[in-house]
Design a protein around this motif. Structure first.
Motif, mmCIF file in Angstrom:
data_model
loop_
_atom_site.group_PDB
_atom_site.id
_atom_site.type_symbol
_atom_site.label_atom_id
_atom_site.label_comp_id
_atom_site.label_asym_id
_atom_site.label_seq_id
_atom_site.Cartn_x
_atom_site.Cartn_y
_atom_site.Cartn_z
ATOM 1 N N SER A 161 0.854 -1.189 0.000
ATOM 2 C CA SER A 161 0.000 0.000 0.000
ATOM 3 C C SER A 161 0.888 1.237 0.000
ATOM 4 N N GLN A 163 0.069 4.217 0.928
ATOM 5 C CA GLN A 163 -0.178 5.035 2.112
ATOM 6 C C GLN A 163 0.423 4.422 3.364
ATOM 7 N N ASN A 164 0.320 3.088 3.476
ATOM 8 C CA ASN A 164 0.818 2.416 4.677
ATOM 9 C C ASN A 164 1.367 1.042 4.280
ATOM 10 N N GLU A 394 -6.884 0.399 -3.157
ATOM 11 C CA GLU A 394 -6.085 1.578 -2.863
ATOM 12 C C GLU A 394 -4.837 1.628 -3.738
#
Length: 468
Positions: A161, A163-164, A394
């Motif tokens: 991911s 984002q994270n 995502e």
């Protein structure tokens, strides 16, 4: 996770032998588009530490047993430099100019065959900006290594991911939102109907693979050797939310909507090239994952010896789906409903299992080359192949480099047109692999966009209660 030592062998699956034979050589291109210019300084270490450990096949070559000529995977030392390609284009050009270089480059690598003296995969790192991305990475993996599900799972295991990175990637649910039916209480009539459907579909499959060819149309030349000709790879992007609006209005599945758009778009294109195409026989091979699971499984579980349904390999079937004739349909929404009816009917039969049995019989008594010839005939006698897969919801990243676009293409089948669809971040990327010089890719894309617009507008005019 267990690894064999160099020199140890593992039997090649029957399907793996079919796809890497003198008759067929099929590969998958997975294209990752990056937001920022690619930093390839970590490429070799990522391949060594992340990619190669995924599966021993990435470190193996296909060899023949000296005794009975059975194919086996043999572990070898991998020279990573032989698998990584970084092309050099002229510098300081516009993204639109690099689009042309990219198109020519991917067309060339799609046509190239893998050397058999090293593992059957490679990556291509294009550092030049196109109108789609600041940089592009292409994974080319031979279909003998596994099917789209296996190879996509392997590729996604290398990504995180954006984002994270510590949180696993998430995917759309594969569960149908429509009413669920159970087969536990089948009536006698339903049973015999299913048997009849199976026999009918299996018989038709044999005829299509051996004797009954589709008509020669603007998407099917009918000539020999089309698998050796260059292709043009182009893509379109649709909104998943808009596809869901159509799905909910019509009471069908997402795949039904995608198939309906492709069928209508194909007929629009064919009619624009020649009017008589509206009534000509055109068949699509729709590929289906036969694993009875939802979403991607962890790679470690997929390669376990007793993983059964979720195991690594080539586990898919195909359905012969007749593209509705324009002269028989007046409402564009009928292309979606007709796709739903045909696919649902064909999925209820066991013809796919009988086809697998037939291939096993051919392999046993006449060898894997004859089974590969049967598959080649199945592909050649139809007009196109359609496959679809799901991607992350995502944004994902490779070594902290954000991926803004993602699609794939199957190359090497004896067809003038192959269509794939992949969801990613709320968008559906549809890719078209079309024979260069025979199919007008720009006109084909415009026809598909027109089909999507027409179906979306038509669905907007009916209330949800109209669902068929």
């Amino acid at each position: 996770m267990e690894f064999r030592e160099e020199g140890e062998v593992e039997p090649v699956s029957p399907t793996g032998q079919y796809f890497n034979s003198s008759i067929l050589s099929v590969a998958i291109l997975a294209v990752l588009e990056f937001e920022l210019p690619i930093n390839d300084s970590q490429a070799l270490s990522l391949l060594q530490d992340v990619f190669l450990p995924i599966n021993p096949r990435f470190s193996s070559i296909m060899v023949s047993d000296n005794v009975d000529q059975k194919k086996q995977w043999k572990r070898v030392e991998v020279k990573l430099e032989d698998h990584v390609h970084v092309p050099i284009f002229p510098s300081k050009m516009s993204p639109e100019s690099y689009d042309e270089y990219f198109d020519d480059y991917i067309s060339n690598i799609a046509a190239e065959k893998f050397p058999q003296n090293r593992p059957l995969w490679e990556i291509h790192i294009l550092k030049y900006p196109t109108s789609h991305a600041a940089g592009t990475l292409i994974f080319k993996l031979h279909h003998a290594l596994g099917d789209g599900y296996s190879l996509m799972g392997a590729l996604l295991s290398c990504l995180q991911s954006a984002q994270n990175p510590s949180v696993p990637l998430t995917f759309p649910s594969l569960k149908s939102s429509g009413p669920q039916t159970t087969h536990k209480t089948k009536t006698v009539s339903q049973f015999f109907s299913s048997v009849f459907q199976t026999v009918s579909e299996f018989s038709w499959s044999i005829l299509k693979s051996n004797f009954v060819e589709d008509d020669r149309t603007p998407i099917r030349s009918g000539e020999d050797g089309v698998e050796f000709r260059p292709i043009t790879l182009s893509t379109l992007t649709f909104s998943i939310d808009e596809i869901k609006l159509i799905k909910n209005k019509l009471g069908v599945t997402t795949n039904d909507v995608i198939a309906g758009i492709i069928f209508l778009g194909t007929r629009i294109y064919m009619q624009e090239v020649t009017q008589k195409s509206s009534n000509e026989r055109c068949t699509a091979l729709v590929l289906l994952n036969t694993r009875n699971i939802e979403g991607y499984m962890p790679i470690k579980e997929m390669i376990e010896p007793n993983s059964d349904e979720m195991s690594w390999g080539n586990q898919f079937g195909f359905l012969h789906v007749s593209v509705p004739k324009s002269t028989e349909i007046s409402n564009p929404l009928d292309f979606v409903w007709e796709a739903q009816k045909i696919i649902k009917k064909k999925r209820s039969s066991a013809a796919g299992y009988l086809t697998s049995w037939l291939l096993d019989v051919l392999k046993k008594f006449r060898g894997p080359e004859e089974a590969a010839r049967y598959i080649h005939g199945t592909l050649k006698n139809s007009s196109m192949t359609i496959s679809s897969m799901i991607g992350p919801v995502e944004k994902m990243a490779l070594a902290n480099q954000p991926v803004c676009g993602f699609y794939y293409m199957v190359v090497g089948p004896p067809q003038c047109l192959t269509i794939t669809a992949l969801s990613y971040m709320g968008k559906l990327r549809v890719a078209f692999g079309a024979e260069k010089g025979f199919i007008d890719s720009h006109k084909l894309k415009a026809s598909m966009q027109n089909a999507f617009r027409v179906i979306l507008e038509a669905s907007d005019q009916i209330p949800p209660a109209k669902a068929a």
